[in-house]
Design a protein around this motif. Structure first.
Motif, PDB file in Angstrom:
ATOM      1  N   ASN A   1      38.499  24.074  35.592  1.00 15.25           N
ATOM      2  CA  ASN A   1      39.628  23.757  36.440  1.00 15.25           C
ATOM      3  C   ASN A   1      40.792  24.665  36.055  1.00 15.25           C
ATOM      4  OD1 ASN A   1      42.087  22.519  37.298  1.00 15.25           O
ATOM      5  ND2 ASN A   1      40.974  20.623  37.627  1.00 15.25           N
ATOM      6  N   GLU A   2      41.510  25.147  37.026  1.00 13.11           N
ATOM      7  CA  GLU A   2      42.620  26.050  36.723  1.00 13.11           C
ATOM      8  C   GLU A   2      43.751  25.369  35.982  1.00 13.11           C
ATOM      9  OE1 GLU A   2      45.216  25.917  40.815  1.00 13.11           O
ATOM     10  OE2 GLU A   2      43.539  27.290  40.699  1.00 13.11           O
ATOM     11  N   MET A   3      43.773  24.035  35.933  1.00 11.80           N
ATOM     12  CA  MET A   3      44.818  23.297  35.231  1.00 11.80           C
ATOM     13  C   MET A   3      44.427  22.932  33.803  1.00 11.80           C
ATOM     14  SD  MET A   3      47.199  23.292  37.409  1.00 11.80           S
ATOM     15  CE  MET A   3      48.366  22.144  36.766  1.00 11.80           C
ATOM     16  N   ASP A   4      43.195  23.235  33.386  1.00 13.07           N
ATOM     17  CA  ASP A   4      42.764  22.953  32.022  1.00 13.07           C
ATOM     18  C   ASP A   4      43.610  23.750  31.037  1.00 13.07           C
ATOM     19  OD1 ASP A   4      40.805  21.242  32.867  1.00 13.07           O
ATOM     20  OD2 ASP A   4      39.178  22.686  32.663  1.00 13.07           O
ATOM     21  N   CYS A   5      43.895  23.128  29.913  1.00 17.25           N
ATOM     22  CA  CYS A   5      44.696  23.792  28.891  1.00 17.25           C
ATOM     23  C   CYS A   5      44.010  23.621  27.541  1.00 17.25           C
ATOM     24  CB  CYS A   5      46.096  23.188  28.842  1.00 17.25           C
ATOM     25  SG  CYS A   5      47.159  23.949  27.619  1.00 17.25           S
ATOM     26  N   SER A  23      33.289  31.836  30.282  1.00 12.61           N
ATOM     27  CA  SER A  23      33.685  30.589  30.941  1.00 12.61           C
ATOM     28  C   SER A  23      34.441  30.913  32.222  1.00 12.61           C
ATOM     29  CB  SER A  23      34.570  29.759  30.010  1.00 12.61           C
ATOM     30  OG  SER A  23      35.836  30.366  29.860  1.00 12.61           O
ATOM     31  N   ASN A  24      34.906  29.871  32.882  1.00 11.67           N
ATOM     32  CA  ASN A  24      35.712  30.066  34.086  1.00 11.67           C
ATOM     33  C   ASN A  24      37.207  29.977  33.764  1.00 11.67           C
ATOM     34  OD1 ASN A  24      35.772  27.349  33.526  1.00 11.67           O
ATOM     35  ND2 ASN A  24      35.617  26.691  35.641  1.00 11.67           N
ATOM     36  N   LEU A  25      37.566  30.084  32.496  1.00 13.39           N
ATOM     37  CA  LEU A  25      38.967  30.030  32.078  1.00 13.39           C
ATOM     38  C   LEU A  25      39.568  31.427  32.068  1.00 13.39           C
ATOM     39  CD1 LEU A  25      38.556  27.595  29.049  1.00 13.39           C
ATOM     40  CD2 LEU A  25      39.293  27.014  31.359  1.00 13.39           C
ATOM     41  N   ASN A  26      40.903  31.495  32.090  1.00 12.43           N
ATOM     42  CA  ASN A  26      41.594  32.778  31.950  1.00 12.43           C
ATOM     43  C   ASN A  26      42.695  32.632  30.908  1.00 12.43           C
ATOM     44  OD1 ASN A  26      44.141  32.009  33.221  1.00 12.43           O
ATOM     45  ND2 ASN A  26      43.017  32.020  35.147  1.00 12.43           N
ATOM     46  N   GLU A  27      43.442  33.705  30.661  1.00  9.85           N
ATOM     47  CA  GLU A  27      44.440  33.681  29.581  1.00  9.85           C
ATOM     48  C   GLU A  27      45.529  32.634  29.796  1.00  9.85           C
ATOM     49  OE1 GLU A  27      45.797  36.862  32.486  1.00  9.85           O
ATOM     50  OE2 GLU A  27      43.894  36.371  31.547  1.00  9.85           O
ATOM     51  N   PHE A  28      45.731  32.188  31.035  1.00  9.99           N
ATOM     52  CA  PHE A  28      46.759  31.186  31.311  1.00  9.99           C
ATOM     53  C   PHE A  28      46.319  29.772  30.938  1.00  9.99           C
ATOM     54  CE2 PHE A  28      47.564  34.661  34.375  1.00  9.99           C
ATOM     55  CZ  PHE A  28      48.759  35.100  33.824  1.00  9.99           C
ATOM     56  N   ASN A  29      45.047  29.595  30.578  1.00 11.03           N
ATOM     57  CA  ASN A  29      44.539  28.295  30.154  1.00 11.03           C
ATOM     58  C   ASN A  29      44.709  28.054  28.653  1.00 11.03           C
ATOM     59  OD1 ASN A  29      42.306  29.123  32.516  1.00 11.03           O
ATOM     60  ND2 ASN A  29      43.115  27.055  32.632  1.00 11.03           N
ATOM     61  N   PHE A  30      45.284  29.000  27.945  1.00  7.53           N
ATOM     62  CA  PHE A  30      45.392  28.902  26.493  1.00  7.53           C
ATOM     63  C   PHE A  30      46.847  28.918  26.040  1.00  7.53           C
ATOM     64  CE2 PHE A  30      41.289  30.677  27.409  1.00  7.53           C
ATOM     65  CZ  PHE A  30      40.450  30.030  26.521  1.00  7.53           C
ATOM     66  N   VAL A  31      47.133  28.101  25.044  1.00  2.00           N
ATOM     67  CA  VAL A  31      48.431  28.166  24.364  1.00  2.00           C
ATOM     68  C   VAL A  31      48.164  28.211  22.868  1.00  2.00           C
ATOM     69  CG1 VAL A  31      49.830  27.064  26.147  1.00  2.00           C
ATOM     70  CG2 VAL A  31      48.726  25.652  24.435  1.00  2.00           C
ATOM     71  N   TYR A  32      48.946  28.978  22.169  1.00  2.00           N
ATOM     72  CA  TYR A  32      48.785  29.132  20.725  1.00  2.00           C
ATOM     73  C   TYR A  32      50.088  29.675  20.160  1.00  2.00           C
ATOM     74  CZ  TYR A  32      47.234  33.522  22.853  1.00  2.00           C
ATOM     75  OH  TYR A  32      47.110  34.628  23.655  1.00  2.00           O
ATOM     76  N   PRO A  33      50.289  29.534  18.855  1.00  3.03           N
ATOM     77  CA  PRO A  33      51.535  30.020  18.264  1.00  3.03           C
ATOM     78  C   PRO A  33      51.664  31.541  18.378  1.00  3.03           C
ATOM     79  CG  PRO A  33      50.038  29.252  16.544  1.00  3.03           C
ATOM     80  CD  PRO A  33      49.400  28.954  17.852  1.00  3.03           C
ATOM     81  N   ILE A  34      52.889  31.994  18.387  1.00  2.00           N
ATOM     82  CA  ILE A  34      53.175  33.425  18.438  1.00  2.00           C
ATOM     83  C   ILE A  34      53.027  33.987  17.029  1.00  2.00           C
ATOM     84  CG2 ILE A  34      54.948  35.162  18.909  1.00  2.00           C
ATOM     85  CD1 ILE A  34      56.147  33.096  20.905  1.00  2.00           C
ATOM     86  N   ARG A  35      52.248  35.038  16.910  1.00  2.00           N
ATOM     87  CA  ARG A  35      52.077  35.688  15.610  1.00  2.00           C
ATOM     88  C   ARG A  35      53.087  36.814  15.485  1.00  2.00           C
ATOM     89  NH1 ARG A  35      45.792  36.081  14.085  1.00  2.00           N
ATOM     90  NH2 ARG A  35      46.740  36.067  12.048  1.00  2.00           N
TER      91      ARG A  35
END
Length: 67
Positions: A1-5, A23-35
């Motif tokens: 789903n495009e709303m998956d996080c 998978s069917n995910l893209n970079e907008f489905n991920f959040v992580y700390p800034i290195r």
């Protein structure tokens, strides 16, 4: 789903491209700390983001601990 996080700890960001490719995910489905880059400090906005991200992770961990 495009709303998956998917929330990742900083150590797992190296696997994001592998997950996206398999998978069917893209970079907008991920959040992580800034290195930060070596020898360069994070700016105030980046530091605030990482603080809020850490607080979010702590709330999730506590929820699982309560179960």
């Amino acid at each position: 789903n495009e709303m998956d996080c998917v929330v990742l700890d900083g150590g797992y960001t190296l696997y994001v491209s592998i997950i996206i490719n398999n998978s069917n995910l893209n970079e907008f489905n991920f959040v992580y700390p800034i290195r930060r880059d070596m020898g360069i400090n994070l700016n105030n906005i980046e530091s605030d983001y990482n603080s809020q991200f850490g607080s979010f992770r702590s709330k999730i961990k506590k929820s699982f601990a309560d179960i």
